[in-house]
Design a protein around this motif. Structure first.
Motif, PDB file in Angstrom:
ATOM      1  N   TRP A 140       0.863  -1.193   0.000  1.00 28.36           N
ATOM      2  CA  TRP A 140       0.000   0.000   0.000  1.00 28.36           C
ATOM      3  C   TRP A 140       0.893   1.235   0.000  1.00 28.36           C
ATOM      4  O   TRP A 140       1.750   1.394   0.860  1.00 28.36           O
ATOM      5  CB  TRP A 140      -0.902  -0.025   1.231  1.00 28.36           C
ATOM      6  N   GLN A 141       0.704   2.091  -0.998  1.00 27.35           N
ATOM      7  CA  GLN A 141       1.453   3.345  -1.105  1.00 27.35           C
ATOM      8  C   GLN A 141       0.485   4.513  -1.145  1.00 27.35           C
ATOM      9  O   GLN A 141      -0.502   4.475  -1.889  1.00 27.35           O
ATOM     10  CB  GLN A 141       2.284   3.379  -2.393  1.00 27.35           C
ATOM     11  N   THR A 142       0.781   5.523  -0.372  1.00 32.04           N
ATOM     12  CA  THR A 142      -0.088   6.707  -0.312  1.00 32.04           C
ATOM     13  C   THR A 142       0.761   7.961  -0.186  1.00 32.04           C
ATOM     14  O   THR A 142       1.754   7.969   0.549  1.00 32.04           O
ATOM     15  CB  THR A 142      -1.054   6.632   0.885  1.00 32.04           C
ATOM     16  N   THR A 143       0.374   8.980  -0.905  1.00 31.49           N
ATOM     17  CA  THR A 143       0.967  10.303  -0.725  1.00 31.49           C
ATOM     18  C   THR A 143      -0.122  11.271  -0.296  1.00 31.49           C
ATOM     19  O   THR A 143      -1.152  11.405  -0.981  1.00 31.49           O
ATOM     20  CB  THR A 143       1.621  10.802  -2.028  1.00 31.49           C
ATOM     21  N   TRP A 144       0.071  11.881   0.842  1.00 35.04           N
ATOM     22  CA  TRP A 144      -0.821  12.923   1.343  1.00 35.04           C
ATOM     23  C   TRP A 144      -0.075  14.241   1.261  1.00 35.04           C
ATOM     24  O   TRP A 144       0.984  14.399   1.859  1.00 35.04           O
ATOM     25  CB  TRP A 144      -1.235  12.648   2.794  1.00 35.04           C
ATOM     26  N   THR A 145      -0.608  15.154   0.481  1.00 38.07           N
ATOM     27  CA  THR A 145      -0.008  16.469   0.341  1.00 38.07           C
ATOM     28  C   THR A 145      -0.794  17.453   1.197  1.00 38.07           C
ATOM     29  O   THR A 145      -2.008  17.621   1.013  1.00 38.07           O
ATOM     30  CB  THR A 145      -0.006  16.933  -1.127  1.00 38.07           C
ATOM     31  N   ARG A 146      -0.123  18.058   2.141  1.00 42.27           N
ATOM     32  CA  ARG A 146      -0.790  18.983   3.066  1.00 42.27           C
ATOM     33  C   ARG A 146      -0.878  20.389   2.509  1.00 42.27           C
ATOM     34  O   ARG A 146      -1.824  21.129   2.780  1.00 42.27           O
ATOM     35  CB  ARG A 146      -0.030  19.023   4.398  1.00 42.27           C
ATOM     36  N   LEU A 147       0.126  20.747   1.679  1.00 43.88           N
ATOM     37  CA  LEU A 147       0.222  22.137   1.243  1.00 43.88           C
ATOM     38  C   LEU A 147       0.894  22.179  -0.119  1.00 43.88           C
ATOM     39  O   LEU A 147       1.884  21.483  -0.355  1.00 43.88           O
ATOM     40  CB  LEU A 147       1.043  22.942   2.256  1.00 43.88           C
ATOM     41  N   PHE A 148       0.343  22.961  -1.017  1.00 41.18           N
ATOM     42  CA  PHE A 148       1.034  23.253  -2.276  1.00 41.18           C
ATOM     43  C   PHE A 148       0.605  24.649  -2.716  1.00 41.18           C
ATOM     44  O   PHE A 148      -0.523  24.857  -3.168  1.00 41.18           O
ATOM     45  CB  PHE A 148       0.709  22.231  -3.358  1.00 41.18           C
ATOM     46  N   THR A 149       1.508  25.598  -2.566  1.00 40.08           N
ATOM     47  CA  THR A 149       1.172  26.990  -2.870  1.00 40.08           C
ATOM     48  C   THR A 149       2.134  27.557  -3.903  1.00 40.08           C
ATOM     49  O   THR A 149       3.292  27.160  -3.992  1.00 40.08           O
ATOM     50  CB  THR A 149       1.217  27.872  -1.615  1.00 40.08           C
ATOM     51  N   ARG A 150       1.626  28.501  -4.671  1.00 42.80           N
ATOM     52  CA  ARG A 150       2.431  29.263  -5.619  1.00 42.80           C
ATOM     53  C   ARG A 150       2.295  30.740  -5.267  1.00 42.80           C
ATOM     54  O   ARG A 150       1.189  31.247  -5.119  1.00 42.80           O
ATOM     55  CB  ARG A 150       1.947  29.031  -7.053  1.00 42.80           C
ATOM     56  N   THR A 151       3.421  31.395  -5.112  1.00 41.65           N
ATOM     57  CA  THR A 151       3.428  32.825  -4.789  1.00 41.65           C
ATOM     58  C   THR A 151       4.087  33.574  -5.931  1.00 41.65           C
ATOM     59  O   THR A 151       5.195  33.223  -6.356  1.00 41.65           O
ATOM     60  CB  THR A 151       4.190  33.089  -3.475  1.00 41.65           C
ATOM     61  N   GLN A 152       3.405  34.601  -6.445  1.00 39.12           N
ATOM     62  CA  GLN A 152       3.931  35.401  -7.536  1.00 39.12           C
ATOM     63  C   GLN A 152       3.944  36.870  -7.146  1.00 39.12           C
ATOM     64  O   GLN A 152       3.149  37.311  -6.321  1.00 39.12           O
ATOM     65  CB  GLN A 152       3.100  35.196  -8.807  1.00 39.12           C
ATOM     66  N   PRO A 153       4.842  37.633  -7.757  1.00 39.05           N
ATOM     67  CA  PRO A 153       4.927  39.054  -7.401  1.00 39.05           C
ATOM     68  C   PRO A 153       3.676  39.814  -7.811  1.00 39.05           C
ATOM     69  O   PRO A 153       3.007  39.475  -8.789  1.00 39.05           O
ATOM     70  CB  PRO A 153       6.155  39.533  -8.184  1.00 39.05           C
ATOM     71  N   ASN A 154       3.370  40.842  -7.054  1.00 39.83           N
ATOM     72  CA  ASN A 154       2.242  41.726  -7.327  1.00 39.83           C
ATOM     73  C   ASN A 154       2.810  43.107  -7.629  1.00 39.83           C
ATOM     74  O   ASN A 154       3.182  43.845  -6.719  1.00 39.83           O
ATOM     75  CB  ASN A 154       1.309  41.759  -6.114  1.00 39.83           C
ATOM     76  N   LEU A 155       2.911  43.432  -8.920  1.00 42.87           N
ATOM     77  CA  LEU A 155       3.519  44.715  -9.276  1.00 42.87           C
ATOM     78  C   LEU A 155       2.686  45.893  -8.803  1.00 42.87           C
ATOM     79  O   LEU A 155       3.212  46.983  -8.608  1.00 42.87           O
ATOM     80  CB  LEU A 155       3.731  44.792 -10.792  1.00 42.87           C
ATOM     81  N   ALA A 156       1.390  45.663  -8.613  1.00 45.04           N
ATOM     82  CA  ALA A 156       0.549  46.750  -8.107  1.00 45.04           C
ATOM     83  C   ALA A 156       0.857  47.061  -6.652  1.00 45.04           C
ATOM     84  O   ALA A 156       0.709  48.190  -6.199  1.00 45.04           O
ATOM     85  CB  ALA A 156      -0.929  46.381  -8.257  1.00 45.04           C
ATOM     86  N   ASN A 157       1.318  46.035  -5.926  1.00 46.79           N
ATOM     87  CA  ASN A 157       1.644  46.219  -4.518  1.00 46.79           C
ATOM     88  C   ASN A 157       2.760  45.246  -4.170  1.00 46.79           C
ATOM     89  O   ASN A 157       2.506  44.143  -3.679  1.00 46.79           O
ATOM     90  CB  ASN A 157       0.412  45.975  -3.640  1.00 46.79           C
ATOM     91  N   PRO A 158       4.008  45.600  -4.442  1.00 51.21           N
ATOM     92  CA  PRO A 158       5.130  44.668  -4.250  1.00 51.21           C
ATOM     93  C   PRO A 158       5.231  44.089  -2.848  1.00 51.21           C
ATOM     94  O   PRO A 158       5.798  43.017  -2.663  1.00 51.21           O
ATOM     95  CB  PRO A 158       6.355  45.533  -4.592  1.00 51.21           C
ATOM     96  N   SER A 159       4.702  44.787  -1.856  1.00 51.61           N
ATOM     97  CA  SER A 159       4.792  44.283  -0.481  1.00 51.61           C
ATOM     98  C   SER A 159       3.747  43.215  -0.186  1.00 51.61           C
ATOM     99  O   SER A 159       3.757  42.639   0.898  1.00 51.61           O
ATOM    100  CB  SER A 159       4.636  45.444   0.507  1.00 51.61           C
ATOM    101  N   ALA A 160       2.844  42.965  -1.124  1.00 49.99           N
ATOM    102  CA  ALA A 160       1.796  41.970  -0.897  1.00 49.99           C
ATOM    103  C   ALA A 160       1.736  41.007  -2.067  1.00 49.99           C
ATOM    104  O   ALA A 160       0.861  41.103  -2.935  1.00 49.99           O
ATOM    105  CB  ALA A 160       0.444  42.661  -0.710  1.00 49.99           C
ATOM    106  N   PRO A 161       2.691  40.072  -2.155  1.00 51.52           N
ATOM    107  CA  PRO A 161       2.677  39.100  -3.253  1.00 51.52           C
ATOM    108  C   PRO A 161       1.407  38.258  -3.226  1.00 51.52           C
ATOM    109  O   PRO A 161       0.777  38.077  -2.186  1.00 51.52           O
ATOM    110  CB  PRO A 161       3.922  38.257  -2.987  1.00 51.52           C
TER     111      PRO A 161
END
Length: 955
Positions: free
Chosen positions: A791-812
């Motif tokens: 039995w093989q299982t993969t549980w992924t708890r988190l997968f996020t992508r963060t990209q720059p926000n040119l309109a507000n660089p301090s809040a990607p």
């Protein structure tokens, strides 16, 4: 002299020659495809040592982290034809390119470990890097299945040992090392779905080997063929978006669509020829109906793409003396693959892909005036025609891989001090000739639609044939074979990647510690890669409907060095049968971007015979691929809503920014797809990452064949290479007024977008975190045989992508991808993926039952029809509808389970094995994904049962 200078002189078994063959597995699984009991098929041996290539296998050095072993028996049990498709089916693999992808693919199969992308996992064969395509991805199906002994999968970063590309982990395919005699095998299978049979697959392999005390030799010849399955032959994919009829079809239709301003009335016309009419008079046309006049391109697209693969493989070794051994490997692989789409479209006009006009003197122009796309006040906005009479567009690849490596391993004594050493050289070349057609020669297209005085005998273009795009499908179509011969051609592209890799390493115990010797390895690598992208003459100058593709070539070289230390800390102590530390460092210098360092620390703790614990931390990198650095910009299209369309009615910042950009006040977007360009960026920097793992192996009761493996992982990638979302570029420019985004947009005098730049950039971060789990149990009975459970299982708890926000660089901008279906090309990111396999063995019989599980996914249930009766929400296709704001509706792709079964019988001669199996036994249908239109072929199998038979014989 500091460590960096010392390691630069010697250094680690480079990315192309570092090995992954534990000494404790020296015998490996059986080289025969016969029956095995016990759970050797999937053992995790995280505390075994990993041998450095070039170093004597009996003196293994490294364990990098959690390592899962897949035996040849388990691969055989899967019933799959290729090693690539088998690996892609494992729970810890995400969506990757495969042969069930017709768009954005080229016939290859790559694996996407931990959802981090195919180019971020390093593929080795016998511990040496396997050749990659120009994209940096490895086509795993170039490796003949019959020569695979077992596969080792390391699920943690390992750049300190192997260099670029090992951010998500390492896949090492270990071939048969000792083989005597010959073996032949054949496999035949096909889909059975909806009362029809298609997608036939056949594979044939022959292997011959000789092994004695001083040498070994293995030869393999293989051939495999896969036939197509059409989208239209499965109910789920027979229309552009399941459940919506043809409302999501192409507005480029077989009856044509003609959008122009009538100079006689100054009114905008949006017309299509009436079916059954010849299109010779304005009365043969009616208003275009966007709900009924669309083109169903799904009937022509492939669901499973056809391919043919032929390969010759040779490997061997020779003991020159007791202290020196040589080895070599050579491969030639040829792949012929194809994708098929709807016909190359004729799309012309001031707001279309190509600003080509139609002359009033064109003998087929029924309107009696010029349809002008280029003047100061062009009246032709868009003319589009789907030339189905010419036939579908076919993209054919002939990809050839040449691979050769050779090296020497040895050992010697310096006084009483033992040393092991290795040298290796790898030379490989991958070429791909692509034939794409029929495409349109834009020069000839303009001539054929232009003034008749410039087209035909006694003109400047005597071979020109006037073109009819106004008759729709009357009398078999508007375009005759003579017309087609003049305006169409087959586009050609030649890609080539060359790699040279030279490595050397030396290893020795530096000092004897109380728990054992402190082992050190130093090595050096020189890597040189180059490539070229050579299009045909028309594409090179932008005169092809396939898009502009100027020729380009480039390359880089790199020097790498490393120091690897294995430090034994405790041995035979209370609660520590053994405790050791691996501490590794690598320094790499690339001509393309400069220097970068990689480091790793791994702790291995054996508490007793029942419990082992492991932990690792590493800093890794991935260099930009040849395609990302050097391949030409590629023209395409992007589906967007232009904020400047009708902006005079919007006011506010959008109106002000559109006016400032010079967009005419009366501009209206007439085509939802606009020209875009993707391509190279020579200024790209390497991606970097930090990887952490913590795991354990334990057997609850001593003597009971029950074992559990649990491994936590967390990998964070910075400077991830990606592209900007085209819609975000438009919104950033006109809604937010960001000049950095506006620089990616080009328009013509009428205001229509002529290009959206969508190239590669170092953007943001990726973060994944989860747990890999495996359980193995063997039950042996006297009456009923042996039962193996895996039995093989993969549980992924988190997968996020963060990209720059040119309109507000301090809040990607952070996006949680886990549990979502994102559509093409990324695919789905399930929380859980699991496989349970039960194998029963009794005498000459064996039966295997495999169960696959994928947890539910959520997708955006929204498109350009939002707010209309035809929206996905109002058609009742969204699991969680929002009738006030259709853009907020969501759709659930339910959890899905499917089953495979296989029965094997070994004949009395002991040399022949017969197998029969069925993939997707109960014909489980995949969940519909409206973000794709049908279903995600990177997550779920093609609908239909797939029965197959195979036979293997040794002699």
């Amino acid at each position: 002299m500091n460590i960096r200078k010392v390691s630069l002189l010697l250094a680690v078994q480079a990315a192309l020659t570092a090995g992954l063959v534990p000494a404790s597995w020296a015998d490996g699984p059986s080289s025969n495809a016969g029956f095995q009991s016990g759970n050797t098929a999937d053992a995790t041996l995280p505390l075994s040592k990993i041998a450095v290539t070039g170093q004597a296998q009996s003196d293994s050095l490294k364990t990098l982290g959690p390592i899962r072993i897949i035996s040849q028996q388990q691969i055989h049990d899967s019933g799959l034809t290729y090693i690539g498709e088998f690996l892609a089916s494992l729970p810890n693999m995400g969506s990757g390119t495969n042969t069930a992808q017709n768009f954005g693919a080229n016939g290859e199969t790559c694996v996407n470990l931990s959802n981090l992308g195919c180019s971020r996992v390093l593929v080795l064969v016998n511990g040496r890097r396997w050749p990659a395509l120009i994209t940096g991805e490895v086509d795993l199906d170039t490796i003949p299945l019959a020569i695979v002994d077992h596969v080792e999968i390391q699920t943690s970063g390992a750049s300190a040992e192997y260099g670029s590309g090992a951010m998500a982990g390492v896949i090492n395919i270990v071939t048969k090392q000792a083989f005597n005699g010959s073996e032949a095998s054949a496999r035949l299978g096909e889909y059975v779905a909806g009362g029809q049979r298609d997608g036939q697959t056949s594979a044939y392999e022959f292997t011959h080997g000789m092994t004695d005390a001083d040498s070994s030799f293995i030869f393999n010849a293989s051939y495999a063929e896969q036939r197509p399955v059409l989208d239209g032959d499965r109910a789920i994919s027979s229309v552009p978006n399941n459940g919506t009829g043809i409302s999501r079809g192409s507005s480029v239709t077989a009856q044509g669509r003609f959008q122009f301003i009538n100079p006689n009335t100054s009114q905008m016309e949006d017309l299509s020829v009436i079916p059954g009419r010849p299109g010779t008079s304005p009365t043969d046309f009616e208003a275009f109906d966007p709900t009924t006049d669309l083109f169903n391109y799904s009937t022509l697209n492939y669901l499973q793409t056809p391919s043919k693969r032929s390969a010759l493989y040779v490997q061997g070794s020779y003991n020159f003396s007791d202290n020196v051994t040589g080895h070599y490997t050579a491969l030639y692989n040829d792949r012929r693959s194809e994708q098929q789409e709807g016909p190359a479209e004729i799309s012309i006009g001031s707001q279309a892909t190509n600003p080509i006009s139609v002359s009033a003197t064109n003998p087929y122009n029924p309107f009696g005036f010029d349809l002008d796309a280029n003047g100061a006040n062009p009246n032709l906005l868009a003319l589009s025609y789907q030339p189905v009479e010419i036939g579908p567009r076919s993209i054919n690849e002939d990809s050839q891989t040449f691979y050769f490596d050779a090296g020497l391993d040895g050992n010697f004594m310096l006084g009483t001090h033992p040393f092991t050493w290795g040298m290796n050289a790898i030379v490989n070349r991958n070429t791909m000739n692509t034939m794409d057609g029929p495409e349109f020669n834009l020069v000839n297209l303009a001539n054929a639609l232009g003034p008749v005085s410039n087209c035909g005998p006694n003109t400047a273009n005597p071979s020109c044939v006037p073109l009819n795009v106004f008759g729709g499908q009357y009398n078999g179509g508007s375009i005759t074979p003579t017309m087609a011969n003049y305006v169409t051609y087959t586009a050609q592209t030649y890609l080539e990647t060359n790699q040279r890799d030279y490595t050397a390493n030396i290893s020795t115990p530096l000092v004897q510690l109380p728990a054992g010797p402190l082992q050190a390895t130093l090595g050096y690598e020189y890597l040189n890669e180059s490539g070229l992208d050579q299009p045909d003459a028309l594409a090179a100058v932008g005169e092809s409907s396939a898009g502009a593709n100027p020729p380009i070539s480039g390359g880089y070289h790199a020097n790498a060095s490393a120091l690897l230390l294995n430090v034994p800390l405790l041995k035979d102590a209370p609660f520590a049968q053994s405790l050791s530390l691996d501490a590794d460092t690598r320094h790499s210098n690339y001509s393309s971007f400069g220097s970068i360092n990689s480091d790793l620390a791994a702790l291995h703790w054996t508490i007793n015979n029942q419990v082992k614990v492991r932990a690792s931390w590493s800093q890794d990198f991935s260099a930009p691929s040849m395609a990302e650095l050097f391949t030409a910009s590629v023209a395409g299209s992007a589906s967007v809503a232009d904020p400047c369309s009708g902006y005079q009615n919007q006011g506010g910042a959008v109106a002000a920014n559109c006016a400032a950009a010079g967009v005419p006040l009366a501009y209206t977007q007439v085509n939802g797809s606009v020209p875009s360009t993707t391509g190279r960026n020579p200024g790209l920097q390497p991606e970097t990452s930090t990887s952490r793992t913590l795991g354990t192996t334990f057997s609850p009761w001593q003597g009971l064949p029950l074992r559990f493996d649990v491994d936590y992982f967390k990998i964070e990638i910075a400077n991830a290479i990606g592209s900007l979302n085209p819609q975000a570029v438009l919104d950033g420019c006109y809604a937010s007024g960001l000049p950095d985004y506006c620089a990616f947009i080009s328009r013509n005098a009428s205001g229509a977008i002529t290009n959206l730049q969508d190239g590669n950039f170092n953007l943001g971060t990726l973060l994944t975190e989860g747990v890999n789990f495996a359980a193995n149990y063997t039950l042996t009975t006297q009456r009923s045989g042996t039962f193996d459970f895996n039995w093989q299982t993969t549980w992924t708890r988190l997968f996020t992508r963060t990209q720059p926000n040119l309109a507000n660089p301090s809040a990607p901008v952070m996006t949680q991808l886990l549990g979502t279906e994102t559509g093409r090309p990324a695919g789905g990111y399930p929380h859980f993926k699991s496989q349970l396999q039960t194998r029963w063995s009794y005498g000459p019989w064996q039966a295997v039952w495999r169960v696959h599980y994928v947890s539910d996914l959520l997708e955006v249930c929204s498109d350009r029809f939002d707010g209309t009766p035809e929206s996905l929400t109002n058609l009742g296709l969204c699991s969680y509808p929002d009738y006030q704001n259709n853009a907020l509706s969501r759709n659930k792709l339910g959890a899905t389970t499917w089953h495979d079964v296989q029965v094997n019988y070994r004949l009395a001669d002991g040399r022949t094995t017969l197998s029969f199996g069925i993939l997707n036994l109960f014909d489980k249908q995949p969940p519909i994904a409206h973000s794709i239109g049908s279903f995600d072929t990177t997550v779920y199998p093609i609908p239909g049962r797939f029965p197959y038979v195979s036979i293997s014989h040794t002699f």
